[in-house]
Design a protein around this motif. Structure first.
Motif, PDB file in Angstrom:
ATOM      1  N   ALA A   1       1.236  -0.901  -0.174  1.00  0.00           N
ATOM      2  CA  ALA A   1      -0.140   0.063  -0.179  1.00  0.00           C
ATOM      3  C   ALA A   1       0.587   1.648  -0.253  1.00  0.00           C
ATOM      4  O   ALA A   1       1.495   1.150   0.927  1.00  0.00           O
ATOM      5  CB  ALA A   1      -1.352  -0.297   1.462  1.00  0.00           C
ATOM      6  N   ALA A   2       0.824   1.945  -1.064  1.00  0.00           N
ATOM      7  CA  ALA A   2       1.901   3.397  -1.152  1.00  0.00           C
ATOM      8  C   ALA A   2       0.954   4.664  -0.788  1.00  0.00           C
ATOM      9  O   ALA A   2      -0.174   4.878  -1.579  1.00  0.00           O
ATOM     10  CB  ALA A   2       2.143   2.952  -2.791  1.00  0.00           C
ATOM     11  N   SER A   3       1.527   5.194  -0.565  1.00  0.00           N
ATOM     12  CA  SER A   3       1.202   6.877  -0.277  1.00  0.00           C
ATOM     13  C   SER A   3       1.968   7.782  -0.319  1.00  0.00           C
ATOM     14  O   SER A   3       3.403   7.328  -0.358  1.00  0.00           O
ATOM     15  CB  SER A   3       0.573   6.882   0.923  1.00  0.00           C
ATOM     16  OG  SER A   3       1.003   6.394   2.479  1.00  0.00           O
ATOM     17  N   GLY A   4       1.544   9.009  -0.193  1.00  0.00           N
ATOM     18  CA  GLY A   4       2.708  10.248  -0.235  1.00  0.00           C
ATOM     19  C   GLY A   4       2.579  10.710  -1.510  1.00  0.00           C
ATOM     20  O   GLY A   4       3.875  11.676  -1.139  1.00  0.00           O
ATOM     21  N   PHE A   5       2.491  10.271  -2.710  1.00  0.00           N
ATOM     22  CA  PHE A   5       3.111  10.675  -3.811  1.00  0.00           C
ATOM     23  C   PHE A   5       2.261  10.518  -5.179  1.00  0.00           C
ATOM     24  O   PHE A   5       1.186   9.784  -4.618  1.00  0.00           O
ATOM     25  CB  PHE A   5       4.276   9.652  -3.889  1.00  0.00           C
ATOM     26  CG  PHE A   5       4.055   8.272  -3.977  1.00  0.00           C
ATOM     27  CD1 PHE A   5       4.244   7.416  -3.458  1.00  0.00           C
ATOM     28  CD2 PHE A   5       4.427   7.818  -5.357  1.00  0.00           C
ATOM     29  CE1 PHE A   5       4.376   5.823  -3.577  1.00  0.00           C
ATOM     30  CE2 PHE A   5       4.173   6.601  -5.598  1.00  0.00           C
ATOM     31  CZ  PHE A   5       4.572   5.318  -4.507  1.00  0.00           C
ATOM     32  N   ALA A   6       2.369  10.741  -5.979  1.00  0.00           N
ATOM     33  CA  ALA A   6       1.556  10.339  -7.291  1.00  0.00           C
ATOM     34  C   ALA A   6       2.092   9.206  -7.717  1.00  0.00           C
ATOM     35  O   ALA A   6       2.836   9.035  -8.697  1.00  0.00           O
ATOM     36  CB  ALA A   6       1.775  11.498  -8.631  1.00  0.00           C
ATOM     37  N   PHE A   7       1.119   8.253  -7.257  1.00  0.00           N
ATOM     38  CA  PHE A   7       1.416   6.882  -7.004  1.00  0.00           C
ATOM     39  C   PHE A   7       1.317   6.165  -8.851  1.00  0.00           C
ATOM     40  O   PHE A   7       2.056   5.823  -9.464  1.00  0.00           O
ATOM     41  CB  PHE A   7       0.632   5.792  -6.127  1.00  0.00           C
ATOM     42  CG  PHE A   7       0.452   4.209  -6.689  1.00  0.00           C
ATOM     43  CD1 PHE A   7      -0.266   4.016  -7.384  1.00  0.00           C
ATOM     44  CD2 PHE A   7       1.890   3.671  -6.101  1.00  0.00           C
ATOM     45  CE1 PHE A   7      -0.034   2.343  -7.735  1.00  0.00           C
ATOM     46  CE2 PHE A   7       1.371   2.032  -6.432  1.00  0.00           C
ATOM     47  CZ  PHE A   7       0.879   0.999  -6.975  1.00  0.00           C
ATOM     48  N   SER A   8       0.589   6.333  -9.742  1.00  0.00           N
ATOM     49  CA  SER A   8       0.509   6.229 -11.333  1.00  0.00           C
ATOM     50  C   SER A   8       1.157   6.771 -11.863  1.00  0.00           C
ATOM     51  O   SER A   8       0.908   6.682 -13.014  1.00  0.00           O
ATOM     52  CB  SER A   8      -0.976   6.813 -12.038  1.00  0.00           C
ATOM     53  OG  SER A   8      -1.552   7.853 -11.908  1.00  0.00           O
TER      54      SER A   8
ATOM     55  N   SER B   1       4.313   2.781 -14.727  1.00  0.00           N
ATOM     56  CA  SER B   1       3.298   3.106 -13.828  1.00  0.00           C
ATOM     57  C   SER B   1       1.640   2.979 -14.350  1.00  0.00           C
ATOM     58  O   SER B   1       1.087   3.047 -13.585  1.00  0.00           O
ATOM     59  CB  SER B   1       3.451   4.365 -14.648  1.00  0.00           C
ATOM     60  OG  SER B   1       3.667   4.781 -15.641  1.00  0.00           O
ATOM     61  N   SER B   2       2.018   2.696 -15.854  1.00  0.00           N
ATOM     62  CA  SER B   2       0.463   2.728 -16.248  1.00  0.00           C
ATOM     63  C   SER B   2      -0.615   0.659 -16.192  1.00  0.00           C
ATOM     64  O   SER B   2      -1.205   0.356 -16.363  1.00  0.00           O
ATOM     65  CB  SER B   2       0.412   2.772 -17.946  1.00  0.00           C
ATOM     66  OG  SER B   2       0.794   1.960 -18.737  1.00  0.00           O
TER      67      SER B   2
END
Length: 116
Positions: free
Chosen positions: A22-29, A52-53
């Motif tokens: 689970a990622a957070s704190g940045f533009a994951f995509s 990324s896609s």
């Protein structure tokens, strides 16, 4: 940036596990994501990468055909489905983000143990 892995555990040879990050704190995509692992006494190695896609993936040779990396850009998660596990897959598995000049980031790791 925060990367939190889950899903590790003890499994018998031939079994399956699904790891999740689970990622957070940045533009994951916007970013490729990777899974690494480190076995006792060995260097950390890259296991899998996903663009990324999600349209491009690659794997280290030893896991090809057994592991599948995937991501959900709505949920900000990247998963690693591991099938037909072998004793040599025993390691701590890490989620990794490379943001270039902004640095690279690691999760805390999740232990996978394959043993009968």
């Amino acid at each position: 940036v925060q990367l939190v892995e889950s899903g590790g555990g003890l499994v018998q040879p031939g079994g399956s596990l699904r790891l999740s990050c689970a990622a957070s704190g940045f533009a994951f995509s916007f970013y490729d994501m990777r899974w690494y692992r480190q076995a006792p006494g060995k260097e950390r190695e890259r296991v899998a990468r996903i663009s990324s896609s999600g349209g491009f993936t690659d794997y280290t040779d030893s896991v090809k055909g057994r592991f599948t990396i995937s991501r959900d850009n709505d949920k900000n998660t990247v998963d690693l489905q591991m099938n037909n596990l072998k004793s040599e897959d025993t390691a701590v598995y890490y989620c990794h983000l490379d943001r270039g000049v902004l640095g690279d980031f690691w999760g805390q790791g999740t232990q996978v143990t394959v043993s009968s």
